[in-house]
Design a protein around this motif. Structure first.
Motif, mmCIF file in Angstrom:
data_model
loop_
_atom_site.group_PDB
_atom_site.id
_atom_site.type_symbol
_atom_site.label_atom_id
_atom_site.label_comp_id
_atom_site.label_asym_id
_atom_site.label_seq_id
_atom_site.Cartn_x
_atom_site.Cartn_y
_atom_site.Cartn_z
ATOM 1 N N ALA A 15 0.835 -1.203 0.000
ATOM 2 C CA ALA A 15 0.000 0.000 0.000
ATOM 3 C C ALA A 15 0.869 1.252 0.000
ATOM 4 O O ALA A 15 0.548 2.248 -0.664
ATOM 5 C CB ALA A 15 -0.928 -0.002 1.211
ATOM 6 N N PHE A 16 1.978 1.212 0.734
ATOM 7 C CA PHE A 16 2.895 2.346 0.761
ATOM 8 C C PHE A 16 3.480 2.607 -0.623
ATOM 9 O O PHE A 16 3.603 3.759 -1.058
ATOM 10 C CB PHE A 16 4.018 2.081 1.765
ATOM 11 N N VAL A 17 3.843 1.541 -1.331
ATOM 12 C CA VAL A 17 4.377 1.688 -2.684
ATOM 13 C C VAL A 17 3.327 2.322 -3.598
ATOM 14 O O VAL A 17 3.616 3.253 -4.357
ATOM 15 C CB VAL A 17 4.829 0.322 -3.244
ATOM 16 N N ALA A 18 2.088 1.819 -3.512
ATOM 17 C CA ALA A 18 1.008 2.365 -4.345
ATOM 18 C C ALA A 18 0.767 3.840 -4.035
ATOM 19 O O ALA A 18 0.625 4.671 -4.946
ATOM 20 C CB ALA A 18 -0.271 1.562 -4.126
ATOM 21 N N GLU A 19 0.719 4.171 -2.753
ATOM 22 C CA GLU A 19 0.472 5.560 -2.360
ATOM 23 C C GLU A 19 1.601 6.480 -2.812
ATOM 24 O O GLU A 19 1.364 7.638 -3.184
ATOM 25 C CB GLU A 19 0.296 5.635 -0.846
ATOM 26 N N GLN A 74 -14.800 4.485 -14.581
ATOM 27 C CA GLN A 74 -14.339 5.858 -14.769
ATOM 28 C C GLN A 74 -12.838 5.958 -15.028
ATOM 29 O O GLN A 74 -12.344 7.007 -15.435
ATOM 30 C CB GLN A 74 -14.667 6.687 -13.526
ATOM 31 N N ALA A 75 -12.102 4.878 -14.781
ATOM 32 C CA ALA A 75 -10.640 4.943 -14.820
ATOM 33 C C ALA A 75 -10.093 4.868 -16.245
ATOM 34 O O ALA A 75 -10.629 4.165 -17.105
ATOM 35 C CB ALA A 75 -10.049 3.815 -13.985
ATOM 36 N N ASP A 76 -9.013 5.616 -16.469
ATOM 37 C CA ASP A 76 -8.267 5.545 -17.726
ATOM 38 C C ASP A 76 -7.032 4.663 -17.583
ATOM 39 O O ASP A 76 -6.584 4.033 -18.536
ATOM 40 C CB ASP A 76 -7.807 6.943 -18.154
ATOM 41 N N VAL A 77 -6.472 4.659 -16.366
ATOM 42 C CA VAL A 77 -5.235 3.932 -16.090
ATOM 43 C C VAL A 77 -5.463 3.045 -14.873
ATOM 44 O O VAL A 77 -6.049 3.477 -13.880
ATOM 45 C CB VAL A 77 -4.064 4.898 -15.804
ATOM 46 N N LEU A 78 -4.981 1.802 -14.956
ATOM 47 C CA LEU A 78 -5.158 0.853 -13.856
ATOM 48 C C LEU A 78 -3.803 0.381 -13.352
ATOM 49 O O LEU A 78 -2.957 -0.065 -14.133
ATOM 50 C CB LEU A 78 -5.983 -0.348 -14.321
ATOM 51 N N GLY A 79 -3.593 0.497 -12.038
ATOM 52 C CA GLY A 79 -2.412 -0.062 -11.400
ATOM 53 C C GLY A 79 -2.833 -1.211 -10.505
ATOM 54 O O GLY A 79 -3.771 -1.067 -9.714
ATOM 55 N N LEU A 80 -2.172 -2.350 -10.631
ATOM 56 C CA LEU A 80 -2.510 -3.529 -9.834
ATOM 57 C C LEU A 80 -1.268 -3.999 -9.099
ATOM 58 O O LEU A 80 -0.214 -4.204 -9.703
ATOM 59 C CB LEU A 80 -3.041 -4.646 -10.730
ATOM 60 N N GLY A 81 -1.381 -4.168 -7.773
ATOM 61 C CA GLY A 81 -0.215 -4.563 -6.996
ATOM 62 C C GLY A 81 -0.560 -5.477 -5.844
ATOM 63 O O GLY A 81 -1.690 -5.499 -5.352
ATOM 64 N N CYS A 82 0.441 -6.246 -5.395
ATOM 65 C CA CYS A 82 0.253 -7.150 -4.270
ATOM 66 C C CYS A 82 1.615 -7.534 -3.709
ATOM 67 O O CYS A 82 2.651 -7.240 -4.297
ATOM 68 C CB CYS A 82 -0.500 -8.413 -4.703
ATOM 69 N N LEU A 173 13.922 1.648 -1.712
ATOM 70 C CA LEU A 173 13.060 2.832 -1.673
ATOM 71 C C LEU A 173 13.341 3.768 -2.842
ATOM 72 O O LEU A 173 12.433 4.411 -3.372
ATOM 73 C CB LEU A 173 13.271 3.585 -0.358
ATOM 74 N N ALA A 174 14.601 3.824 -3.249
ATOM 75 C CA ALA A 174 14.994 4.743 -4.323
ATOM 76 C C ALA A 174 14.412 4.351 -5.675
ATOM 77 O O ALA A 174 14.453 5.141 -6.619
ATOM 78 C CB ALA A 174 16.517 4.805 -4.415
ATOM 79 N N LYS A 175 13.857 3.154 -5.784
ATOM 80 C CA LYS A 175 13.277 2.718 -7.056
ATOM 81 C C LYS A 175 11.882 3.305 -7.290
ATOM 82 O O LYS A 175 11.417 3.365 -8.433
ATOM 83 C CB LYS A 175 13.156 1.188 -7.085
ATOM 84 N N ILE A 176 11.208 3.709 -6.210
ATOM 85 C CA ILE A 176 9.793 4.062 -6.322
ATOM 86 C C ILE A 176 9.579 5.342 -7.120
ATOM 87 O O ILE A 176 8.773 5.378 -8.063
ATOM 88 C CB ILE A 176 9.158 4.182 -4.925
ATOM 89 N N ASP A 177 10.280 6.410 -6.759
ATOM 90 C CA ASP A 177 10.064 7.690 -7.434
ATOM 91 C C ASP A 177 10.358 7.631 -8.931
ATOM 92 O O ASP A 177 9.563 8.146 -9.734
ATOM 93 C CB ASP A 177 10.900 8.782 -6.767
ATOM 94 N N PRO A 178 11.481 7.026 -9.356
ATOM 95 C CA PRO A 178 11.726 6.952 -10.805
ATOM 96 C C PRO A 178 10.637 6.198 -11.560
ATOM 97 O O PRO A 178 10.297 6.568 -12.691
ATOM 98 C CB PRO A 178 13.076 6.224 -10.896
#
Length: 322
Positions: A15-19, A74-82, A173-178
């Motif tokens: 959830a943290f990664v998604a947020e 309503q969504a144009d873009v879908l992100g799916l994670g687990c 952690l440094a991978k998330i922003d890029p």
């Protein structure tokens, strides 16, 4: 564009990664962002709780599924994670996307999708599995890529030398922003996006997840410690914990997937896995994302902190072939 995140997260890592990705897309690129908790959907709709491709006694009209259908439309873009369990997504996540649960027209507006996963010890290509799940329903959508992050663990230690961690590796952690920036930049020019290739998975075999309980045994409760608060019942994502005639929790051993949520979150530490030698608790409800780096010694909670071994070291120790 409207970006919808559907995330299966038990401890808060995924959830943290998604947020974090969503924050970039909202603040840096001006997209609207919505987050959906897949765990709540699976629990409310009673999905994935049996050893069958399609669960029995499902509630396909529950509020959680109705909300998901409205957001997908309503969504144009879908992100799916687990998070990754036994090199697979969690039971029930695939079932959310089954044609009997979500109709084809609900996906008609989805133009792009991406995936993200978190793992504790051994990374696995679950991104291909998640991409396949979405692609089976949205063949017209373009794939924007996958982010895989090694995160703190919150399960019983099957590999004793690894133990537990509640700190994040700063390299991970440094991978998330890029990744968030790459998705945002791609969406700037949607007409020229080239879909990233992935390996389509023909069949997802969940038998390994169901075999875990055979190694650990189902959880057991210490009645002298249990205060009958029902925390474990409310937290179980698979609806396998029921209250017995004496008021204490009882587990359906055939359906328990040993996610350890009841074990970790019991306020009185009344739950244990008696067959696991030397089991000990990570004892956190959500990782402290302000603490970065994994080193020797102990943290402020007295938990052992040791560096994670490289994946090939784990494979060698367990006799697995990559």
């Amino acid at each position: 564009m409207h970006v919808l995140f559907i995330t299966y997260s038990l401890t808060g890592n995924t959830a943290f990664v998604a947020e974090s990705i969503g924050k970039i897309l909202r603040e840096q690129f001006g997209h609207s962002v919505t987050f959906i908790d897949a765990l709540k959907i699976i629990k409310a709709a009673k999905l994935g709780s049996n050893k069958k491709p399609i669960s029995e006694n499902r509630d396909l009209d529950c509020k959680e599924l109705q909300d998901l259908r409205a957001q997908l439309a309503q969504a144009d873009v879908l992100g799916l994670g687990c998070f990754v369990s036994c090199h697979l997504p969690q039971i029930g996540l695939e079932e959310i996307f089954d044609t009997s649960v979500l109709s084809a027209e609900i996906f008609s507006n989805i133009k792009f999708f991406f995936t993200y996963t978190t793992h504790g010890s051994v990374p696995h290509p679950v991104g291909d599995v998640l991409a396949t799940i979405i692609n089976n329903r949205t063949e017209q959508a373009s794939y924007l890529g996958h982010l895989n992050i090694r995160t703190p663990e919150n399960i019983i230690s099957y590999l004793p030398p690894i133990n537990y961690h509640n700190a994040w590796d700063d390299v991970e952690l440094a991978k998330i922003d890029p990744f968030g920036m790459s998705v945002g930049e791609a969406l700037k020019d949607p007409n020229n996006i080239k879909s990233i290739s992935f390996n389509k998975i023909a069949h997802i075999d969940y038998s390994m997840q169901f075999s875990i309980v055979g190694r650990t045994g189902p959880p057991q409760v210490d009645e002298s410690k249990c205060v009958k608060c029902r925390t474990c019942v409310n937290l179980c994502p698979y609806n396998v914990i029921k209250i017995g005639s004496k008021g204490f929790p009882e587990w359906d051993a055939d359906s328990c997937l040993v996610c350890c949520r009841c074990y970790n979150q019991c306020p009185n530490e009344a739950i244990d896995f008696p067959k696991v030698f030397g089991a000990f608790r990570s004892r956190y409800s959500k990782p402290d994302f302000t603490k970065v780096g994994v080193g020797d010694g102990k943290n402020e909670k007295g938990q052992i902190m040791i560096p994670l071994p490289l994946p090939q070291e784990i494979f060698a120790r367990r006799g697995w072939k990559p």
